[in-house]
Design an enzyme around this catalytic site. Structure first.
Site, PDB file in Angstrom:
ATOM      1  N   GLU B 257       0.879  -1.165   0.000  1.00  0.00           N
ATOM      2  CA  GLU B 257       0.000   0.000   0.000  1.00  0.00           C
ATOM      3  C   GLU B 257       0.916   1.213   0.000  1.00  0.00           C
ATOM      4  O   GLU B 257       1.643   1.445   0.963  1.00  0.00           O
ATOM      5  CB  GLU B 257      -0.894  -0.038   1.247  1.00  0.00           C
ATOM      6  CG  GLU B 257      -2.103   0.850   1.143  1.00  0.00           C
ATOM      7  CD  GLU B 257      -2.135   1.820   2.268  1.00  0.00           C
ATOM      8  OE1 GLU B 257      -2.481   1.431   3.388  1.00  0.00           O
ATOM      9  OE2 GLU B 257      -1.777   2.997   2.022  1.00  0.00           O
ATOM     10  N   CYS B 296      -2.996   7.920   4.474  1.00  0.00           N
ATOM     11  CA  CYS B 296      -2.857   7.466   3.085  1.00  0.00           C
ATOM     12  C   CYS B 296      -4.182   7.619   2.354  1.00  0.00           C
ATOM     13  O   CYS B 296      -4.217   7.640   1.128  1.00  0.00           O
ATOM     14  CB  CYS B 296      -2.386   6.022   3.051  1.00  0.00           C
ATOM     15  SG  CYS B 296      -3.268   4.968   4.200  1.00  0.00           S
TER      16      CYS B 296
END
Lengths: 521, 521
Positions: B257, B296
């Site tokens: 990720e 994020c």
């Protein structure tokens, strides 16, 4: 000069501008055709597939695309004889072995046509049920699978020019993702002809199916974040693909199927001459010789209880001795050629390497070839090796690490203290991940237990018990209903497995919304 | 000297033999603790986790492991105050932001405890129904999922020392896979304390949960084919991990990720002052400031119909102007610090880079800090940028490519010819794959259509309509029920999504056998 096969790329048939690489008959040594990809505008071709092919495919529903697969299947069936001729000439395979590739590919395509129909006239796939995101059911999360908005690049292996294409293309096209296939050069002819027949029939939208024959240079560089690449071949090339910047930096999705040191395990308690023992011997000998052992799923390690080492060696050798090798055009021949002189050399080298830690139980290298010149033909007889005893199975690391891609396998005896298969399991696991293992026995409970123990290191466990002697589909045959792939050394990929194959070509998304919005999806 | 935190590794608490790296308070600049991994016997520790931890975990059933997650959740809840103190000191976060990390982690753990219970007292998971492999139903294929026989290495990000641990560890431990976590050094303290509390409580088998604080040097080298690695962090480090030989050559499974330039889209037809417009403004301002934008999933691109550019700029700026920034210990403060001086520098540099193609609509850099020394504290006010008009949205590539990891976002106007969102969709896609996009509007059909268009380039689409104003879970909050991850630039990973998270820690296998054998599984 032989014919230079055109590539279908950027919506048009075009030949490369170079001299091309010659494809040869591995039995007769004659030149057949040439392939070449020099001078193709790769950026334009990939862009065309992505824009034209992708958009047109995604505008169709799963059911519509499934109907196209069915139509393609019909075209291939109608041209089946031509494919057999090409396979005989270019792959050097006997009819039964050509069948595995040609009919296997057509069957897989047909299976996806049928399965795809069940997905109906939709443009995406619901993934599970909506889940509440709190006590109030008004706001929920619904996962969906959408076709990826890119191309699928296939870099394929030489051993399955037909099946290797269709087992990948069927799920991709059904998913709505355009395909660019780069067949292995040595046997590219059959792939090219099949693509040509389907393209000429005008079944799929323009740009949905493209083929580039020859060098793969530059193909990976064209990939973008929403493209995917599926590779079947050597572990070395797999590592190169996985290290490519489009993969490491742009998250291009990769499926790899590489080396696999598959095994067959005769469970304890099955004496020589029992039905399970005989089924085991028959399947091992068959698997060693089908397609001259050039199958990623072929049995490389044959595990038997230590006490049955000699009986198994004898029985398998007796079957192998009956395998006539040579020109596939001769009806007396059971096993044809390896695909090329390069493979012949590689198999001989691999055999020598294995022999450093094993002895020869049946030597196929000396058998006379039928209708073929040993100085020309890439033929080699089946060879059975053995490591002698259970200690040898522990100390011979080469047998667990080395895939010799020919009619070669090694007998690996295991200790059966207290009728346990613990030693066998430990030995099988030394393959570090394989595509398939097969188990032979007559006790359902023992077979099921062994399957569970070996499942995590295999993509498939094939179990042969006397009740399915006439029904089972074969250790090495890959059924579209079942997963094909394996962890670790086998590449970590997943193909087929019914509709599971579509996952690779879809993106999963959680849609979090009110029930009113979810109802409009 | 500050305390040197011990690592829990190889079944024992042990401190590194080096001087260690100091963790600091990003608001006060004071030294807190030190971490160090020098001198750890990595091979022994990984081997111990694999052999002891793995074997013990796999001997338990899903239900038993779920009960352990529930017990761990209780331990964490009991020590919650200590975690808040550590977060305030080491992450510089206000209480509401600490909540997202600490309580978010505990909630996720608890959710998997509940979901795991439903899997029952089994040791593997059935995957779909058995499928016939021919006309005779006696021979079938049944897919199963088995826990992988290796360790899960987590290389985590600094922004979620709690949630980042538990959102990964909960599915791994539930799957029966031992965990070795390497938290980001800057905020490793909280992760270390939570692991310590859980380990000291003796809940999981020894070797099931290990922690290494400090350098990650050498960790990847320890991985073997059946191990998995999950990384959250920068795209550059992600590329290094994906290029590592254990990945390229041994097929170690990787979840990544990485960077994500997430977006929020106000649909056409929602005038300034409408409920949808107000929800949009509120969510954007909230997302920009939660955890000082160090998420994020935070909104980086704010898409509005071109006609609403100025109204949106004004409304969002007005909210941002109310955000008091400074020492999180002061109750008047709404937004604390960035995690370090290094991050402060990176955010300022990123802002300058974006400003090369955008203008400042709200400048947070000049706001006075509350209770904090600007020469010491890593605080920065929220900044709203804008590209002026729809042409600017097309030409400003930086805004689509650049993730500035702080309270920074850019207003990106789009053309709404015929009320179409085609231009908005094209602009969002220039992010090349993101974790999440959020859509704002009042027309369920238009929202559903936009969601489907954007699904393939996002792991999650979050839709805020007036009917769920009080219910929706937030653009940036990651719910355990929903997939977390995104294609392309976002890394191509998949985490969470309910029980889907277990897939990463399991191997799928097709068991082909007679119904008698399948019945014994």
């Amino acid at each position: 000069m032989t014919e230079l096969l055109p590539n279908y790329f950027n919506g048009t048939w075009q030949t490369g501008t170079g001299a091309g690489t010659v494809l040869t008959d591995p039995v007769l040594g004659t030149e057949l055709v040439r392939v070449d990809a020099t001078g193709l505008d790769l950026a334009a071709g990939f862009g065309f597939a992505r824009a034209q092919g992708g958009q047109a495919l995604r505008a169709l529903t799963y059911r519509q695309r499934a109907a196209m697969l069915a139509a393609a299947q019909k075209v291939l069936q109608a041209n089946r004889d031509a494919y057999y001729d090409i396979a005989t000439a270019n792959s050097g395979t006997v009819k039964n072995d050509t069948d595995v590739d040609v009919d296997g590919g057509i069957f897989t395509l047909g299976t996806y046509a049928k399965m795809g129909e069940s997905l109906g006239d939709t443009h995406f796939i619901m993934d599970g049920d909506a889940a509440r995101l709190g006590k109030d059911p008004l706001f929920q999360s619904q996962h969906i699978l959408s076709p990826t908005r890119g191309v699928a690049l296939f870099i394929n292996a030489f051993n399955f020019p037909s099946w290797g294409l269709w087992e990948k293309a069927a799920p991709a096209l059904l998913s709505g993702v355009p395909v660019i296939v780069k067949p292995a050069t040595a046997t590219a002819w059959l792939t090219q002809r099949m693509v040509k027949d389907v393209v000429d029939a005008g079944i799929f939208p323009v740009g949905a199916l493209s083929i580039v024959c020859g060098s793969s240079a530059g193909l990976m560089d064209q990939l973008q974040p929403f493209d995917v690449v599926s590779f079947t071949g050597s572990a070395d090339t797999a590592a190169v693909i996985r290290s490519h910047p489009v993969v490491t930096q742009r998250s291009v999705r990769v499926n790899i199927e590489a080396d696999s040191v598959n095994s067959a395990v005769l469970l304890p308690g099955e004496a020589a001459g029992t039905e399970a023992f005989d089924l085991f011997v028959k399947e091992v000998a068959r698997e060693m010789t089908v397609k001259s052992g050039q199958k990623c799923t072929a049995i490389r390690r044959i595990l038997v209880p230590e006490a049955l080492y000699h009986a198994a060696a004898q029985a398998i050798s007796a079957r192998l001795a009956k395998t006539t090798v040579g020109n596939p055009r001769n009806e007396a021949v059971r096993m044809g050629a390896l695909v090329s002189r390069a493979q012949l050399v590689a198999v001989r080298e691999g055999l020598d390497y294995l022999k450093g830690q094993a002895t020869v139980l049946h030597d196929g290298s000396t058998a006379a070839l039928v209708d073929a010149d040993p100085a020309v033909a890439c033929c080699v007889g089946p060879t059975l090796l053995g490591v002698g005893n259970a200690d040898g199975s522990d100390t011979s690391d080469r047998v667990h690490d080395t895939e010799v891609f020919g009619p070669v396998a090694t007998l690996v005896p295991y200790r059966t203290t207290d009728n346990s298969i613990a030693h066998a399991v430990a030995l099988v696991r030394r393959g570090q991940g394989s595509l398939v293992t097969s188990l032979y026995g007559s006790d359902p409970q023992a077979l099921a237990w062994a399957a569970r123990e070996l499942a995590d290191s295999h993509g498939r466990v094939h179990i042969i018990s006397p009740d399915v002697a006439a029904l089972h589909t074969g250790h090495g045959n890959v059924m579209p209903q079942s997963l094909h792939g394996g962890p670790g050394r086998a590449g970590g990929g997943e193909e087929l497995g019914g509709l599971r194959a579509l996952n690779f070509y879809h993106r999963r998304t959680a849609i979090q919304a009110s029930t009113a919005v979810l109802g409009q999806l």
